[in-house]
Design a protein around this motif. Structure first.
Motif, PDB file in Angstrom:
ATOM      1  N   ASP A 250      -0.492  -5.955  -1.154  1.00 48.57           N
ATOM      2  CA  ASP A 250       0.513  -6.731  -1.868  1.00 48.57           C
ATOM      3  C   ASP A 250       1.864  -6.589  -1.156  1.00 48.57           C
ATOM      4  OD1 ASP A 250       2.037  -7.893  -4.298  1.00 48.57           O
ATOM      5  OD2 ASP A 250      -0.044  -7.901  -4.969  1.00 48.57           O
ATOM      6  N   SER A 251       2.943  -6.580  -1.947  1.00 52.03           N
ATOM      7  CA  SER A 251       4.299  -6.528  -1.389  1.00 52.03           C
ATOM      8  C   SER A 251       4.838  -5.110  -1.287  1.00 52.03           C
ATOM      9  CB  SER A 251       5.245  -7.361  -2.263  1.00 52.03           C
ATOM     10  OG  SER A 251       5.305  -6.839  -3.582  1.00 52.03           O
ATOM     11  N   GLY A 252       3.954  -4.123  -1.475  1.00 55.05           N
ATOM     12  CA  GLY A 252       4.388  -2.733  -1.520  1.00 55.05           C
ATOM     13  C   GLY A 252       4.513  -2.264  -2.957  1.00 55.05           C
ATOM     14  N   ILE A 253       4.679  -0.964  -3.143  1.00 51.32           N
ATOM     15  CA  ILE A 253       4.779  -0.377  -4.482  1.00 51.32           C
ATOM     16  C   ILE A 253       5.923   0.631  -4.490  1.00 51.32           C
ATOM     17  CG2 ILE A 253       3.616   1.009  -6.246  1.00 51.32           C
ATOM     18  CD1 ILE A 253       0.949   0.039  -5.029  1.00 51.32           C
ATOM     19  N   ASN A 254       6.761   0.587  -5.516  1.00 46.44           N
ATOM     20  CA  ASN A 254       7.805   1.602  -5.675  1.00 46.44           C
ATOM     21  C   ASN A 254       7.188   2.841  -6.307  1.00 46.44           C
ATOM     22  OD1 ASN A 254       9.991   3.216  -6.146  1.00 46.44           O
ATOM     23  ND2 ASN A 254      11.172   1.700  -7.288  1.00 46.44           N
ATOM     24  N   SER A 255       6.829   3.792  -5.471  1.00 45.85           N
ATOM     25  CA  SER A 255       6.145   4.999  -5.947  1.00 45.85           C
ATOM     26  C   SER A 255       7.089   5.989  -6.607  1.00 45.85           C
ATOM     27  CB  SER A 255       5.438   5.685  -4.775  1.00 45.85           C
ATOM     28  OG  SER A 255       6.373   6.049  -3.777  1.00 45.85           O
ATOM     29  N   ASN A 256       8.397   5.716  -6.596  1.00 47.70           N
ATOM     30  CA  ASN A 256       9.373   6.626  -7.201  1.00 47.70           C
ATOM     31  C   ASN A 256       9.484   6.445  -8.713  1.00 47.70           C
ATOM     32  OD1 ASN A 256      10.213   7.887  -4.746  1.00 47.70           O
ATOM     33  ND2 ASN A 256      11.417   6.055  -4.271  1.00 47.70           N
ATOM     34  N   LEU A 257       8.908   5.384  -9.223  1.00 48.49           N
ATOM     35  CA  LEU A 257       8.946   5.175 -10.674  1.00 48.49           C
ATOM     36  C   LEU A 257       8.121   6.246 -11.372  1.00 48.49           C
ATOM     37  CD1 LEU A 257       8.474   1.295 -10.926  1.00 48.49           C
ATOM     38  CD2 LEU A 257      10.603   2.598 -10.971  1.00 48.49           C
ATOM     39  N   ALA A 258       8.634   6.740 -12.494  1.00 46.74           N
ATOM     40  CA  ALA A 258       7.965   7.827 -13.211  1.00 46.74           C
ATOM     41  C   ALA A 258       6.544   7.468 -13.620  1.00 46.74           C
ATOM     42  CB  ALA A 258       8.785   8.207 -14.449  1.00 46.74           C
ATOM     43  N   ILE A 259       6.308   6.204 -13.967  1.00 45.69           N
ATOM     44  CA  ILE A 259       4.981   5.792 -14.441  1.00 45.69           C
ATOM     45  C   ILE A 259       3.940   5.804 -13.320  1.00 45.69           C
ATOM     46  CG2 ILE A 259       5.870   4.378 -16.321  1.00 45.69           C
ATOM     47  CD1 ILE A 259       5.227   1.922 -14.491  1.00 45.69           C
ATOM     48  N   LEU A 260       4.408   5.872 -12.058  1.00 45.88           N
ATOM     49  CA  LEU A 260       3.486   5.847 -10.914  1.00 45.88           C
ATOM     50  C   LEU A 260       3.570   7.117 -10.073  1.00 45.88           C
ATOM     51  CD1 LEU A 260       4.035   2.146  -9.762  1.00 45.88           C
ATOM     52  CD2 LEU A 260       2.103   3.042 -11.063  1.00 45.88           C
TER      53      LEU A 260
ATOM     54  N   LEU B 186      10.120  -7.477  -3.298  1.00 44.83           N
ATOM     55  CA  LEU B 186       9.705  -8.608  -4.143  1.00 44.83           C
ATOM     56  C   LEU B 186       9.433  -8.165  -5.578  1.00 44.83           C
ATOM     57  CD1 LEU B 186       8.836 -11.629  -4.272  1.00 44.83           C
ATOM     58  CD2 LEU B 186       6.530 -10.862  -3.658  1.00 44.83           C
ATOM     59  N   GLY B 187       8.801  -7.006  -5.730  1.00 45.62           N
ATOM     60  CA  GLY B 187       8.468  -6.493  -7.061  1.00 45.62           C
ATOM     61  C   GLY B 187       7.039  -6.745  -7.489  1.00 45.62           C
ATOM     62  N   HIS B 188       6.367  -7.657  -6.812  1.00 39.94           N
ATOM     63  CA  HIS B 188       5.030  -8.062  -7.225  1.00 39.94           C
ATOM     64  C   HIS B 188       4.019  -6.918  -7.138  1.00 39.94           C
ATOM     65  CE1 HIS B 188       1.207 -10.399  -7.082  1.00 39.94           C
ATOM     66  NE2 HIS B 188       1.865 -11.202  -7.897  1.00 39.94           N
TER      67      HIS B 188
ATOM     68  N   LEU C  95       2.672  -8.431   2.178  1.00 38.67           N
ATOM     69  CA  LEU C  95       3.552  -9.539   1.802  1.00 38.67           C
ATOM     70  C   LEU C  95       5.007  -9.138   2.019  1.00 38.67           C
ATOM     71  CD1 LEU C  95       1.917 -10.676  -1.580  1.00 38.67           C
ATOM     72  CD2 LEU C  95       1.402 -11.475   0.741  1.00 38.67           C
ATOM     73  N   ASN C  96       5.832 -10.108   2.415  1.00 40.52           N
ATOM     74  CA  ASN C  96       7.244  -9.817   2.662  1.00 40.52           C
ATOM     75  C   ASN C  96       8.081  -9.979   1.392  1.00 40.52           C
ATOM     76  OD1 ASN C  96       7.753 -12.636   2.333  1.00 40.52           O
ATOM     77  ND2 ASN C  96       7.449 -13.000   4.522  1.00 40.52           N
ATOM     78  N   SER C  97       9.384  -9.880   1.535  1.00 40.10           N
ATOM     79  CA  SER C  97      10.295  -9.905   0.388  1.00 40.10           C
ATOM     80  C   SER C  97      10.316 -11.246  -0.335  1.00 40.10           C
ATOM     81  CB  SER C  97      11.717  -9.551   0.843  1.00 40.10           C
ATOM     82  OG  SER C  97      12.180 -10.491   1.808  1.00 40.10           O
ATOM     83  N   LYS C  98       9.795 -12.296   0.309  1.00 47.12           N
ATOM     84  CA  LYS C  98       9.739 -13.614  -0.315  1.00 47.12           C
ATOM     85  C   LYS C  98       8.335 -13.971  -0.810  1.00 47.12           C
ATOM     86  CE  LYS C  98      13.621 -15.406   2.391  1.00 47.12           C
ATOM     87  NZ  LYS C  98      14.086 -16.459   3.337  1.00 47.12           N
ATOM     88  N   GLY C  99       7.410 -13.034  -0.664  1.00 51.68           N
ATOM     89  CA  GLY C  99       6.045 -13.272  -1.130  1.00 51.68           C
ATOM     90  C   GLY C  99       5.153 -13.927  -0.112  1.00 51.68           C
ATOM     91  N   GLY C 100       5.661 -14.135   1.093  1.00 51.71           N
ATOM     92  CA  GLY C 100       4.853 -14.729   2.145  1.00 51.71           C
ATOM     93  C   GLY C 100       4.072 -13.677   2.901  1.00 51.71           C
ATOM     94  N   GLY C 101       3.000 -14.101   3.532  1.00 56.98           N
ATOM     95  CA  GLY C 101       2.189 -13.163   4.288  1.00 56.98           C
ATOM     96  C   GLY C 101       1.342 -13.862   5.332  1.00 56.98           C
TER      97      GLY C 101
ATOM     98  N   ASN D  52       8.754  -3.869 -12.821  1.00 59.57           N
ATOM     99  CA  ASN D  52       9.067  -4.364 -11.486  1.00 59.57           C
ATOM    100  C   ASN D  52       9.551  -3.214 -10.606  1.00 59.57           C
ATOM    101  OD1 ASN D  52      11.768  -3.888 -12.142  1.00 59.57           O
ATOM    102  ND2 ASN D  52      12.300  -6.050 -12.347  1.00 59.57           N
ATOM    103  N   GLN D  53       9.961  -3.532  -9.380  1.00 59.16           N
ATOM    104  CA  GLN D  53      10.323  -2.497  -8.422  1.00 59.16           C
ATOM    105  C   GLN D  53      11.578  -1.726  -8.808  1.00 59.16           C
ATOM    106  OE1 GLN D  53      11.128  -5.588  -8.236  1.00 59.16           O
ATOM    107  NE2 GLN D  53      12.727  -6.074  -6.734  1.00 59.16           N
ATOM    108  N   LYS D  54      12.373  -2.281  -9.736  1.00 53.50           N
ATOM    109  CA  LYS D  54      13.591  -1.619 -10.192  1.00 53.50           C
ATOM    110  C   LYS D  54      13.356  -0.752 -11.421  1.00 53.50           C
ATOM    111  CE  LYS D  54      16.448  -5.456  -8.495  1.00 53.50           C
ATOM    112  NZ  LYS D  54      17.399  -6.543  -8.899  1.00 53.50           N
TER     113      LYS D  54
END
Length: 293
Positions: free
Chosen positions: A64-74, A95-97, A129-135, A237-239
């Motif tokens: 996918d577009s990557g994952i924010n692994s710093n979130l507490a839930i992950l 992207l957040g996806h 996937l990049n920041s715009k969702g393209g790949g 989302n990623q934030k």
């Protein structure tokens, strides 16, 4: 341990006469309020009842577009990362996806009621996937090969391509021949066609339904194997923000979570028994709604 889990354990001990040392619940029921806030999680579990996964840990590659692994839930769930675009180990979900998909599959219990289907899963974060969702198909193929080398159990592809590509098909076939299940989004195509690689034989093609078990209005038609919740779904989302999203990509994540629960209870995916509820035409719903029973 969260406050809710603590009270659930106390209540279970009181009602079922469990011993003091028993700290693993076979099941807990979601409250009506929880099911109202997150209809998807209650729908895929039989009558809203959560059943623990089995003894085997399932390895899921999320391309996918990557994952924010710093979130507490992950926290602690991502075992390895790979950026197929930059050919290094650093991923960044702008992207957040990808983070949304990971939250559906494996989020820990949290106050915002974004409940992962299988919090015990091991995640492999593969950015294609990049920041715009393209790949690029070449990067997806690279990510598939990387996942095969890590001997994952499931590859989740919550996106797709309009056109067939022989090299993509070859990579998917290689994954399948290595006993890796591939779960892919059928696509938000207004019912005109099904995306690749969901179209390929052997790939689980997933479409989306709403809380009334009706087909998502933008969902693909054609080669559909199963459906899962995908309309007005709470995700992270990623934030770290809770937002509501819709699409077959989210349904794909739910399907991957359900399949991973079943895999954790089986000796191999060869005898994996998927349970589904028939909802209508096969072109719209496939074999129906995937369930955990």
């Amino acid at each position: 341990m969260g406050i809710r889990c603590f009270y659930i354990i106390l209540l279970t001990i009181f009602l079922m006469g469990c011993s003091e040392n028993e700290d693993k619940l076979d099941s807990v029921s979601f409250s009506s309020n929880e099911c109202e806030q997150n209809w998807g999680i209650c729908t895929v579990y039989d009558k809203g009842k959560y059943k623990n996964s089995g003894d085997s840990t399932v390895k899921i590659a999320i391309l996918d577009s990557g994952i924010n692994s710093n979130l507490a839930i992950l926290k602690g769930k991502i075992k390895e990362t790979y950026n197929a675009i930059n050919k290094d180990s650093e991923t960044l979900d702008e992207l957040g996806h990808g983070t949304m998909i990971a939250s559906i599959i494996a989020a820990e219990e949290n106050p915002h009621n974004v409940i992962g289907v299988n919090p015990n899963a091991e995640l492999y974060d593969v950015q294609v996937l990049n920041s715009k969702g393209g790949g690029q198909i070449e990067d997806v193929i690279d990510g598939i090969h990387w996942s095969i080398d890590r001997k994952v159990d499931i590859i989740n592809l919550s996106f797709g391509f309009e056109k067939d590509n022989p090299k993509l098909k070859e990579a998917i076939s290689l994954a399948l021949s290595n006993d890796i299940l591939v779960v892919a989004s059928a696509g938000n195509t207004l019912g005109l066609y099904t995306h690749y690689p969901a179209t390929y034989k052997g790939v689980y093609s997933i479409s989306a339904i709403d809380k009334d078990l009706k087909r998502y209005k933008l969902a693909a038609k054609g080669k559909i194997d199963y459906v899962a919740p995908g309309v007005e779904i709470p995700v992270y989302n990623q934030k770290g923000e809770t937002i509501i999203q819709s699409g077959t990509s989210l349904a794909t994540a739910y399907a991957t979570g359900v399949i991973s629960i079943l895999m954790s209870k089986e000796d191999s995916n060869v005898d994996l028994g998927l349970t589904s509820k028939s909802l209508g035409k096969k072109d719209d719903f496939g074999l129906g709604l995937l369930l955990i029973k």
